[in-house]
Design a protein around this motif. Structure first.
Motif, PDB file in Angstrom:
ATOM      1  N   PHE A 137     -20.644  26.665  35.849  1.00 56.82           N
ATOM      2  CA  PHE A 137     -21.630  25.914  35.919  1.00 56.82           C
ATOM      3  C   PHE A 137     -22.324  25.794  37.554  1.00 56.82           C
ATOM      4  O   PHE A 137     -23.671  25.902  37.482  1.00 56.82           O
ATOM      5  CB  PHE A 137     -21.494  24.545  35.473  1.00 56.82           C
ATOM      6  N   GLU A 138     -21.359  25.635  38.184  1.00 46.82           N
ATOM      7  CA  GLU A 138     -21.948  25.425  39.724  1.00 46.82           C
ATOM      8  C   GLU A 138     -22.271  26.664  40.341  1.00 46.82           C
ATOM      9  O   GLU A 138     -23.502  26.751  40.960  1.00 46.82           O
ATOM     10  CB  GLU A 138     -20.450  24.978  40.637  1.00 46.82           C
ATOM     11  N   SER A 139     -21.713  27.865  39.939  1.00 47.91           N
ATOM     12  CA  SER A 139     -22.400  29.237  40.450  1.00 47.91           C
ATOM     13  C   SER A 139     -23.650  29.345  40.050  1.00 47.91           C
ATOM     14  O   SER A 139     -24.846  29.524  40.549  1.00 47.91           O
ATOM     15  CB  SER A 139     -21.380  30.323  39.969  1.00 47.91           C
ATOM     16  N   GLU A 140     -23.857  29.081  38.627  1.00 45.68           N
ATOM     17  CA  GLU A 140     -25.307  29.106  38.094  1.00 45.68           C
ATOM     18  C   GLU A 140     -26.259  28.013  38.726  1.00 45.68           C
ATOM     19  O   GLU A 140     -27.697  28.569  38.814  1.00 45.68           O
ATOM     20  CB  GLU A 140     -24.999  28.966  36.422  1.00 45.68           C
ATOM     21  N   ALA A 141     -26.053  26.954  38.796  1.00 45.55           N
ATOM     22  CA  ALA A 141     -26.701  26.083  39.442  1.00 45.55           C
ATOM     23  C   ALA A 141     -27.119  26.442  40.881  1.00 45.55           C
ATOM     24  O   ALA A 141     -28.260  26.242  41.176  1.00 45.55           O
ATOM     25  CB  ALA A 141     -26.289  24.538  39.593  1.00 45.55           C
ATOM     26  N   ALA A 142     -26.248  26.968  41.602  1.00 45.43           N
ATOM     27  CA  ALA A 142     -26.460  27.379  42.859  1.00 45.43           C
ATOM     28  C   ALA A 142     -27.460  28.781  42.970  1.00 45.43           C
ATOM     29  O   ALA A 142     -28.348  28.867  43.804  1.00 45.43           O
ATOM     30  CB  ALA A 142     -25.119  27.662  43.600  1.00 45.43           C
ATOM     31  N   ALA A 143     -27.105  29.528  42.210  1.00 43.90           N
ATOM     32  CA  ALA A 143     -27.988  30.769  42.014  1.00 43.90           C
ATOM     33  C   ALA A 143     -29.416  30.327  41.550  1.00 43.90           C
ATOM     34  O   ALA A 143     -30.345  31.244  41.881  1.00 43.90           O
ATOM     35  CB  ALA A 143     -27.420  31.595  40.989  1.00 43.90           C
ATOM     36  N   ALA A 144     -29.759  29.567  40.578  1.00 44.51           N
ATOM     37  CA  ALA A 144     -30.870  28.719  40.255  1.00 44.51           C
ATOM     38  C   ALA A 144     -31.666  28.033  41.160  1.00 44.51           C
ATOM     39  O   ALA A 144     -32.955  28.009  41.172  1.00 44.51           O
ATOM     40  CB  ALA A 144     -30.925  28.149  39.048  1.00 44.51           C
ATOM     41  N   ALA A 145     -31.155  27.545  42.249  1.00 43.66           N
ATOM     42  CA  ALA A 145     -31.469  26.480  43.134  1.00 43.66           C
ATOM     43  C   ALA A 145     -32.305  27.282  44.020  1.00 43.66           C
ATOM     44  O   ALA A 145     -32.133  28.296  44.635  1.00 43.66           O
ATOM     45  CB  ALA A 145     -30.702  25.954  43.772  1.00 43.66           C
ATOM     46  N   PRO A 146     -33.540  26.446  44.494  1.00 40.04           N
ATOM     47  CA  PRO A 146     -34.514  27.496  45.433  1.00 40.04           C
ATOM     48  C   PRO A 146     -33.715  27.274  46.635  1.00 40.04           C
ATOM     49  O   PRO A 146     -33.106  26.574  47.060  1.00 40.04           O
ATOM     50  CB  PRO A 146     -35.694  26.536  45.347  1.00 40.04           C
ATOM     51  N   LEU A 147     -34.157  28.414  47.643  1.00 38.19           N
ATOM     52  CA  LEU A 147     -33.501  28.218  48.945  1.00 38.19           C
ATOM     53  C   LEU A 147     -34.420  27.075  49.883  1.00 38.19           C
ATOM     54  O   LEU A 147     -35.582  26.887  49.499  1.00 38.19           O
ATOM     55  CB  LEU A 147     -33.855  29.833  49.568  1.00 38.19           C
ATOM     56  N   ASP A 148     -33.495  26.829  50.747  1.00 38.63           N
ATOM     57  CA  ASP A 148     -34.068  25.472  51.634  1.00 38.63           C
ATOM     58  C   ASP A 148     -35.048  26.367  52.463  1.00 38.63           C
ATOM     59  O   ASP A 148     -35.067  27.301  52.995  1.00 38.63           O
ATOM     60  CB  ASP A 148     -32.964  25.095  52.438  1.00 38.63           C
ATOM     61  N   PRO A 149     -36.339  25.645  52.707  1.00 38.00           N
ATOM     62  CA  PRO A 149     -37.283  26.180  53.545  1.00 38.00           C
ATOM     63  C   PRO A 149     -36.869  26.335  54.858  1.00 38.00           C
ATOM     64  O   PRO A 149     -35.928  25.469  55.341  1.00 38.00           O
ATOM     65  CB  PRO A 149     -38.687  25.159  53.367  1.00 38.00           C
ATOM     66  N   PRO A 150     -37.324  27.273  55.675  1.00 41.80           N
ATOM     67  CA  PRO A 150     -36.900  27.200  57.298  1.00 41.80           C
ATOM     68  C   PRO A 150     -37.173  26.048  57.849  1.00 41.80           C
ATOM     69  O   PRO A 150     -38.221  25.425  57.740  1.00 41.80           O
ATOM     70  CB  PRO A 150     -37.448  28.427  57.791  1.00 41.80           C
ATOM     71  N   ARG A 151     -36.418  25.673  58.710  1.00 41.56           N
ATOM     72  CA  ARG A 151     -36.417  24.375  59.548  1.00 41.56           C
ATOM     73  C   ARG A 151     -37.201  24.884  60.965  1.00 41.56           C
ATOM     74  O   ARG A 151     -37.112  25.914  61.374  1.00 41.56           O
ATOM     75  CB  ARG A 151     -35.270  23.881  59.923  1.00 41.56           C
ATOM     76  N   ARG A 152     -38.234  23.963  61.220  1.00 44.97           N
ATOM     77  CA  ARG A 152     -38.816  24.455  62.689  1.00 44.97           C
ATOM     78  C   ARG A 152     -38.321  23.406  64.033  1.00 44.97           C
ATOM     79  O   ARG A 152     -37.681  22.619  63.971  1.00 44.97           O
ATOM     80  CB  ARG A 152     -40.500  23.854  62.446  1.00 44.97           C
TER      81      ARG A 152
END
Length: 84
Positions: free
Chosen positions: A69-84
């Protein structure tokens, strides 16, 4: 809404979710939709859980399921936007 209707909806939801787990695990395809085979596997699992080794099997299967479940949730989560 009547109490029996609420209970029926809750049971229907539970059955749908459990069926979804069978599909999610790939068992429908692996068993070629053979319901007797799937039922036999579930009976084997129930017997295993009733055995002296049941607590160990339950802990192992729970851990594997939680990781999946954790692996699937991590794969489905959008990547964090780059920080400035």
């Amino acid at each position: 809404m009547r109490e029996w209707q609420i209970k029926r909806r809750e049971r229907t939801r539970q059955l749908i979710e459990l069926g979804g787990l069978v599909v999610k695990a790939g068992l429908v395809e692996l068993a070629d939709d053979d319901r007797a085979m799937l039922y036999g596997a579930f009976l084997w699992m129930a017997n295993k859980l009733r055995s002296d080794d049941g607590a160990h099997a339950a802990a192992l299967w729970r851990k594997r399921g939680a990781r999946a479940f954790e692996s699937e949730a991590a794969a489905a989560a959008p990547l964090d936007p780059p920080r400035r």
